[in-house]
Design a protein around this motif. Structure first.
Motif, PDB file in Angstrom:
ATOM      1  N   TYR A  96      28.103  34.487  47.271  1.00 19.25           N
ATOM      2  CA  TYR A  96      28.505  33.392  46.247  1.00 19.25           C
ATOM      3  C   TYR A  96      27.126  33.305  45.568  1.00 19.25           C
ATOM      4  O   TYR A  96      27.338  32.822  44.366  1.00 19.25           O
ATOM      5  CB  TYR A  96      28.712  32.051  47.142  1.00 19.25           C
ATOM      6  N   LEU A 132      27.440  35.556  42.723  1.00 19.62           N
ATOM      7  CA  LEU A 132      28.273  35.333  41.572  1.00 19.62           C
ATOM      8  C   LEU A 132      27.995  33.950  40.866  1.00 19.62           C
ATOM      9  O   LEU A 132      28.739  33.825  39.706  1.00 19.62           O
ATOM     10  CB  LEU A 132      29.613  35.051  42.500  1.00 19.62           C
ATOM     11  N   GLN A 137      27.357  33.975  36.937  1.00 19.67           N
ATOM     12  CA  GLN A 137      28.382  34.248  35.974  1.00 19.67           C
ATOM     13  C   GLN A 137      29.491  33.259  36.111  1.00 19.67           C
ATOM     14  O   GLN A 137      29.862  32.989  34.923  1.00 19.67           O
ATOM     15  CB  GLN A 137      29.105  35.589  36.450  1.00 19.67           C
ATOM     16  N   LEU A 138      29.708  32.922  37.344  1.00 16.84           N
ATOM     17  CA  LEU A 138      30.783  31.624  37.243  1.00 16.84           C
ATOM     18  C   LEU A 138      30.353  30.587  36.580  1.00 16.84           C
ATOM     19  O   LEU A 138      31.051  29.725  35.957  1.00 16.84           O
ATOM     20  CB  LEU A 138      31.207  31.600  38.766  1.00 16.84           C
ATOM     21  N   SER A 168      26.078  40.617  35.353  1.00 18.59           N
ATOM     22  CA  SER A 168      27.094  41.427  35.347  1.00 18.59           C
ATOM     23  C   SER A 168      26.909  42.293  36.639  1.00 18.59           C
ATOM     24  O   SER A 168      27.826  42.560  37.625  1.00 18.59           O
ATOM     25  CB  SER A 168      27.552  42.552  34.320  1.00 18.59           C
ATOM     26  N   SER A 212      27.500  40.103  39.864  1.00 18.66           N
ATOM     27  CA  SER A 212      28.713  39.653  40.318  1.00 18.66           C
ATOM     28  C   SER A 212      29.251  40.983  40.586  1.00 18.66           C
ATOM     29  O   SER A 212      30.127  40.767  41.411  1.00 18.66           O
ATOM     30  CB  SER A 212      29.504  38.760  39.392  1.00 18.66           C
ATOM     31  N   ARG A 237      37.044  36.334  47.275  1.00 18.52           N
ATOM     32  CA  ARG A 237      36.603  37.717  46.453  1.00 18.52           C
ATOM     33  C   ARG A 237      37.654  37.639  45.508  1.00 18.52           C
ATOM     34  O   ARG A 237      37.055  38.148  44.045  1.00 18.52           O
ATOM     35  CB  ARG A 237      36.451  38.776  47.283  1.00 18.52           C
ATOM     36  N   ALA A 283      37.305  35.227  42.619  1.00 15.25           N
ATOM     37  CA  ALA A 283      36.300  35.490  41.742  1.00 15.25           C
ATOM     38  C   ALA A 283      36.721  36.497  40.809  1.00 15.25           C
ATOM     39  O   ALA A 283      36.317  36.325  39.545  1.00 15.25           O
ATOM     40  CB  ALA A 283      34.791  35.718  42.409  1.00 15.25           C
ATOM     41  N   ILE A 332      36.907  35.806  36.500  1.00 20.59           N
ATOM     42  CA  ILE A 332      36.089  36.654  35.783  1.00 20.59           C
ATOM     43  C   ILE A 332      37.002  37.415  34.766  1.00 20.59           C
ATOM     44  O   ILE A 332      36.729  37.398  33.461  1.00 20.59           O
ATOM     45  CB  ILE A 332      35.258  37.779  36.441  1.00 20.59           C
ATOM     46  N   THR A 336      31.071  43.526  33.750  1.00 23.39           N
ATOM     47  CA  THR A 336      31.184  43.406  35.337  1.00 23.39           C
ATOM     48  C   THR A 336      32.194  44.451  35.673  1.00 23.39           C
ATOM     49  O   THR A 336      31.838  45.356  36.516  1.00 23.39           O
ATOM     50  CB  THR A 336      31.885  42.091  35.646  1.00 23.39           C
TER      51      THR A 336
END
Lengths: 305, 306, 440
Positions: free
Chosen positions: A24, A27, A30-31, B89, B92, B104, B107, B111, B184
């Motif tokens: 998490y 990520l 980016q999120l 990138s 992630s 997962r 997400a 993206i 990514t």
């Protein structure tokens, strides 16, 4: 290219970690950025599309689908769609055709190949707005050298008055900028065609052009499909700067492509509701293109595996 | 080459020469116009050979365009976008390929969906997001009525107003552009090709995920990172709409925007000589990158589109 | 995590837990003023601020150019929504309604009253002040006001044996055709970039043609455009004919129409009186100027103004508004107005300034400088010549220009184009009316 094991749990490594918290955290940046600058603005565009609002934000009214119906019934929007279709298709076709010819020629020649390639790639480095400025200058009816040439030939060239001239100019500038993109992919694709296939065809007596048409082009099918989609994406979304530099959407809306109209209605005319409704429509277009793109990605991965 | 076909080869050369000429034509005239005086640049027809004012115009363009400052801005923005995009990138992609966790696929799709929202279609609301990036937080505070919670502590009712204005900041020019689905995916595809044994070995050694990322994955990714960085640098340097909207302060503009201001409009002196000179200046850094790093650049372009 | 820290700090500051830096008593209070003036006019505008700063010790007005008029209004909207608005902003006359009903501004008459300034509003030149009054009160401080005039090349007209341009469109047309036919000038007239303002809006006012119902919008938001039913249509047809015959030339991107005139290529040029500065500097010709022409058989009325005003934005501290008021007072002062009028060509704001300029014999030496003032007060104003007051006027004007371009491109007849412009404009007006119902 995914040469390795076909994704078992769709893209998860067999050997993997089970530390969700770390994942998490990885990520998060980016999120977070996607949320702030993609999703929330997109949702707000969606909401704004149903509002009639004062630009200062003091007043707004919920107007249901008024912005959309007004848009769809407006001759200006219809003309903008038409302009976009003409522009995008012409630009895509020209770009692809010229790129195929150049890629074929580059593949044939031995001497000077690197130099040719180097020069042909140059426009990729040049900002779309600069490409627009260069072309606007070349064909400026008052001072442009090429406009002068046209005048000398008896053509009353004037993109400031004549919508067709303006359209031709924008298409030329946009194609000039984008040919290199298609060219790179086609060249890579041609080089990847197995030499054995070519030789076999040569033994059967097929000449170079026939071989290209019969063998190379069919093998490049997925690449063509991909480039077509990318050309459409380019034509629809990335040509804002060119239009802004060359014609500002004019004359009489002759080059007012959809992306430019969104900007003009939103930022110059301050009609936020209509601009947002147009954004939503564009998102729908983008959705279609993205699905097409994804099908390509899927397919190319499958082929490679 | 399978057989000799001299005529065809000649035609191919002719096509390529023609193509190259077509590419160079606007650039050539930019050089011509950029080296003339303002009087000569308005002559009809334009002289077909360069004049002797190139350096004088260069100096004028540099000063008029405030390019010392704008080149610095463009460099910061382009490098910032490149580094930022590559960094987030990789992180992630690493998370999506190397971790098993509940959301997962969510997400991944989040993206992916961002591809559907190009900057151009959400300019108006994004503008607001950049004017006050803290707006979502404000909504949260308003919704939860945080101000009311504080009142028992202090005996007063407070309006909590937060804001984070990114107009005219490097952050505003960089951050909104560093999210990237394509980058990514590029790294995801590449990570899938890394042999499974490497990760197994790392886990047997008890290496933490981040250690594995740093000492194994990153070194393996260097060539991808370099190739992609070139593409991203060009992308960052050539940005137009974004800096056009998000800088109102002339000192925060980028070179491309500075150039746009030098292009003669209807009510300006037709100083095309300065404008063309400035255009050449503005395209110089990316052109050098493409020429000098051609091999890497092509790899980056082809990779990043897969 | 800069994000978290910065927002946290902002939050802390907002709820008053962080100490505010104490303001020193001697420190000058800063007043931000965004303007849209570039080039020479921009330098003059900055000079206005410098003059004010030098005239007192309490306030510093910081004048910043934020691009052209469109960019400035967009910039201030964004800034206002982000609560970063300047104290003062220069907005073009077309943005009047947008600003007036924005709930984001302090009317200038109220600002002056709140700060105990007694301004003699009656001394403001009527055609200027009238444009910006609402319910008898001045809402924004006029700054740069101009009106279009007819610039002409003396040599061309003398060589053709006319002496000077005729006063009606019909006669002028004959003159221009003759000048071209005789080869005295390559073209009769250069089409200015803001032709919608001079050749359509001001044309309507001068010839007493209604532009829209309800006194061109002054009497209500339910105004409807009418210019497709007036002599604007034959006027467009005339311009189209001139363009087709090469009697009128249109300058393209990167080539200024003013240059077509100042270089001696075109015999006339209908443009703002504010072009004085650059015409004086650039013209290599014997230039002069006169009134705009009118239609045959029509009593010419006053023309209307264009330009911009300085709006006071809401959301600042009382002590800052005291400085804003002082600056406004300075702007309206006779000395400054006389200076501004003379260096820029814009019309003076007050009768006192006009008289001061006149008494020094300024207009005897510079007769063309007076034309704008005289033309603005020509004849008795009617409902058709007080000015224009439409919501989203920029958008309406944009549609009209697009339709004019369609005429020039030969895609539509003048009647079709103006019908479409009116249809589009009325849709825009109805939207505005719906949103702002009862606010005007």
């Amino acid at each position: 290219m995914a040469k390795a094991a076909p994704a078992r749990e769709s893209g998860l490594k067999r050997a993997h970690f089970r530390e969700p918290r770390t994942a998490y955290l990885l990520l998060l940046p980016q999120l977070l950025i996607l949320a702030l600058f993609f999703f929330i603005p997109a949702i707000r565009a969606l909401a704004q599309a149903f509002l009639l609002a004062d630009p200062f934000g003091a007043r707004s009214q919920f107007v249901w689908f008024d912005n959309f119906t007004a848009l769809l019934s407006s001759p200006e929007y219809q003309s903008s769609i038409w302009v976009t279709v003409v522009f995008t298709i012409a630009q895509s076709a020209i770009t692809l055709f010229v790129a195929v010819v150049l890629a074929f020629a580059t593949d044939r020649v031995v001497r000077g190949r690197g130099t040719y390639r180097g020069i042909l790639l140059l426009p990729y480095a040049i900002a779309p707005v600069i490409a627009g400025i260069l072309w606007a200058f070349l064909f400026n009816p008052a001072v442009g050298p090429l406009a002068h040439l046209l005048h000398a030939l008896g053509i009353p060239w004037d993109p400031n008055r004549n919508g067709d001239h303006a359209m031709i100019l924008v298409i030329a500038a946009a194609s000039w900028k984008h040919i290199c993109y298609d060219y790179i992919f086609l060249l890579a694709g041609i080089l990847a065609v197995p030499q054995s296939l070519i030789e076999a065809a040569a033994v059967d007596g097929a000449g170079p052009i026939l071989r290209f048409v019969r063998i190379v082009i069919p093998l490049l099918g997925p690449t063509f499909f991909f480039l077509m989609v990318m050309n459409f994406v380019y034509g629809l979304f990335d040509t804002f700067a060119i239009v802004d530099a060359v014609t500002r959407g004019g004359p009489a809306g002759a080059t007012n492509i959809l992306v430019y109209k969104v900007y003009q209605d939103g930022f110059i005319n301050l009609d936020l509701g209509s601009s947002a409704a147009q954004s939503v429509m564009l998102m729908a277009f983008a959705l279609v293109l993205t699905v097409l793109q994804f099908r390509y990605i899927e397919r190319s991965v499958n082929y490679d595996v | 080459m399978v057989e000799r076909a001299p005529t065809l080869d000649f035609i191919c050369h002719a096509i390529l020469v023609l193509g190259a000429a077509l590419i160079c034509l606007p650039l050539y005239f930019a050089i011509v116009a950029g080296s003339l005086t303002i009087a000569d640049v308005q002559k009809v027809p334009l002289p077909w050979l360069p004049g002797d004012q190139y350096w004088a115009n260069l100096e004028a363009a540099w000063a008029k365009g405030n390019f010392t400052r704008l080149f610095l801005n463009s460099a910061i923005v382009a490098v910032g976008i490149t580094v930022g995009k590559v960094a987030i990138s990789i992180l992630s992609a690493f998370a999506i390929t190397y971790f098993r966790f509940r959301f997962r696929m969510t997400a991944f799709w989040l993206i992916f969906t961002s591809l559907m929202l190009p900057v151009e279609v959400r300019i108006v609301p994004t503008f607001e997001a950049v004017s006050n990036a803290a707006l979502p937080l404000q909504w949260l505070i308003d919704a939860l009525d945080v101000g009311a919670w504080l009142s028992p502590l202090t005996g007063k009712r407070y309006e909590i107003a937060i804001e984070w204005n990114m107009i005219n900041t490097y952050g505003g020019l960089i951050l909104p552009l560093i999210a990237s689905a394509t980058a990514t995916f590029l790294f995801r595809q590449f990570f899938l090709t890394i042999p499974e044994e490497l990760c197994e070995a790392a886990r047997l050694d008890g290496a933490s995920p981040l250690r594995f990322l740093r000492s194994i994955v990153l070194p393996l990714s260097v060539s991808n990172i370099v190739a992609l960085s070139i593409i991203l640098f060009l992308y960052g340097w050539n940005q137009y709409l974004w800096p056009l909207l998000f800088t109102t302060d002339k000192d925060m503009a980028t070179v491309v925007i500075g150039l746009k201001h030098l292009v003669p409009r209807a009510d300006m002196e037709p100083a095309w000589n300065i404008a063309m000179n400035a255009a050449l200046l503005a395209m110089l850094p990316p052109v050098i990158v493409v020429i000098a790093l051609q091999r890497w650049f092509v790899k980056g372009l082809v990779d990043s589109s897969k | 995590m800069t994000i978290a820290r910065r927002t946290m700090m902002a939050a802390l500051a907002a709820i008053g837990l962080a100490a505010a830096p104490s303001v020193q008593a001697q420190q000058r209070i800063e007043i931000q003023w965004w303007h849209a003036m570039g080039g020479v006019l921009g330098e003059r505008t900055n000079e206005v601020a410098q003059r004010f700063n030098a005239s007192q010790t309490k306030y510093t007005v910081v004048a910043v150019n934020k691009g052209n008029y469109d960019e400035v209004i967009n910039g201030v909207i964004a800034a206002y929504r982000a609560k970063r608005q300047p104290h003062l902003v220069q907005i073009y006359e077309r943005g009047f309604m947008t600003m007036l009903l924005s709930d984001a501004v302090v009317p200038v008459h109220q600002l002056m009253a709140d700060n105990n300034y007694k301004v003699d509003w009656d001394d403001f030149i009527k055609p200027v002040a009238g444009f910006y009054m609402h319910k008898g009160k001045l809402m924004t401080m006029p700054f740069n006001s101009s009106t279009p005039i007819l610039w002409y090349n003396k040599d061309h007209f003398e060589k053709a044996g006319f002496g000077k341009p005729a006063s009606t469109w019909q006669e002028l047309e004959k003159q221009l055709y003759e000048i071209k036919a005789k080869g005295i000038a390559e073209c009769g007239s250069a089409l200015a970039g803001d032709y919608h303002w001079s050749l359509i809006e001001n044309y309507s006012a001068i010839n007493d043609q209604p532009y829209a119902t309800k006194s061109n919008g002054f009497d209500g938001l339910d105004t409807e455009l009418l210019f497709n039913k007036t002599t604007v249509v034959p006027q467009i047809a005339r311009l189209k004919k001139w363009l087709d015959d090469g009697v009128m030339q249109m300058a393209g991107q990167g080539f200024s129409p003013e240059q077509l005139y100042t270089s001696g290529k075109c015999a006339t040029f209908i443009a703002s009186t504010a072009a004085h500065g650059s015409v004086e500097r650039n013209a290599k010709i014997a230039w002069s100027a006169t009134y705009l022409p009118h239609e045959q058989g029509v009593t010419a009325r006053n023309s209307t103004i264009g330009g911009a005003t300085v709006w006071v934005m809401k959301g600042h501290k009382p002590e800052e508004y005291a400085g804003v008021a002082a600056f406004m007072n300075f702007l309206a002062s006779t000395d400054l107005q006389v200076w501004w009028h003379q260096v820029t060509g814009y019309v003076p704001l007050t009768n006192a300034a006009y008289k001061a300029a006149k008494s020094t014999g300024y207009y005897d030496k510079n007769p063309t400088r007076e034309i704008a003032v005289l033309q603005l007060s020509r004849g008795t104003p009617t409902a058709n010549s007080v000015g224009f007051r439409f919501g989203n006027f920029t958008q309406i004007m944009f549609a009209q220009r697009q339709e004019f371009e369609a005429v020039v491109a030969g895609k539509k007849t003048p009647q079709q184009a103006m019908d479409d412009a009116v249809r589009r404009g009325n849709e825009i007006l109805r939207q505005y009316e719906k949103l702002h119902a009862g606010k005007y």
